[in-house]
Design a protein around this motif. Structure first.
Motif, short mmCIF file in Angstrom:
data_model
loop_
_atom_site.label_atom_id
_atom_site.label_comp_id
_atom_site.label_asym_id
_atom_site.label_seq_id
_atom_site.Cartn_x
_atom_site.Cartn_y
_atom_site.Cartn_z
N ALA A 17 0.80 -1.23 0.00
CA ALA A 17 0.00 0.00 0.00
C ALA A 17 0.83 1.27 0.00
O ALA A 17 0.36 2.31 -0.42
N ASP A 18 2.10 1.20 0.44
CA ASP A 18 2.91 2.42 0.48
C ASP A 18 3.56 2.75 -0.86
O ASP A 18 4.14 3.82 -1.01
N ALA A 19 3.46 1.87 -1.84
CA ALA A 19 4.07 2.12 -3.15
C ALA A 19 3.17 3.03 -3.97
O ALA A 19 2.10 2.63 -4.39
N ARG A 20 3.57 4.26 -4.16
CA ARG A 20 2.79 5.21 -4.94
C ARG A 20 3.22 5.23 -6.40
O ARG A 20 2.46 5.62 -7.26
N ASP A 21 4.44 4.83 -6.64
CA ASP A 21 4.97 4.79 -8.01
C ASP A 21 6.21 3.91 -7.99
O ASP A 21 6.76 3.61 -6.93
N PHE A 22 6.65 3.52 -9.15
CA PHE A 22 7.86 2.75 -9.31
C PHE A 22 9.02 3.60 -8.81
O PHE A 22 9.09 4.79 -9.11
N LYS A 23 9.92 3.03 -8.01
CA LYS A 23 11.03 3.79 -7.46
C LYS A 23 12.34 3.04 -7.67
O LYS A 23 12.40 1.83 -7.46
#
Length: 113
Positions: A41-47
């Motif tokens: 859930a904390d992944a907002r975008d590819f990093k």
């Protein structure tokens, strides 16, 4: 800046688009060269985080990865060499649009917000 022993890739492991993309990337970049960190859930975008700790997200992450690991450009085999990075970034943008749709339909897939 965070110093790491090797580059790191963070992605939304609950998202089928992200998981499939990482499966493709793993064919070109070995887990001995990059640390793959599935997130939820904390992944907002590819990093992508370089060894020196520089953080890139979204399209900039794709561009930097293609610079650090040119083998991922092989995924764009149908394009001339001068357009492979552009093609990879365009494919990422299309995937992001699909992720936005999935996020609206499937709760818990937070990537692409």
């Amino acid at each position: 800046m965070i110093m790491t022993s090797k580059p790191q890739i963070y992605y939304d492991a609950t998202c089928p688009i992200c998981s499939n993309y990482i499966r493709l990337v793993k064919r070109k970049i070995s887990e001995s060269d990059v640390e793959y960190l599935p997130s939820g859930a904390d992944a907002r975008d590819f990093k992508y985080i370089t060894e020196s700790g520089t953080v890139f997200t979204g399209v900039s992450a794709i561009e930097r990865m293609s610079s650090d690991f040119p083998s991922i450009l092989d995924c764009m085999w149908m394009l001339p060499p001068s357009l492979k990075t552009v093609g990879l970034k365009a494919a990422y943008k299309v995937g992001s649009a699909v992720r936005l749709t999935i996020a609206k339909v499937k709760r818990g897939c937070n990537c692409g917000h």
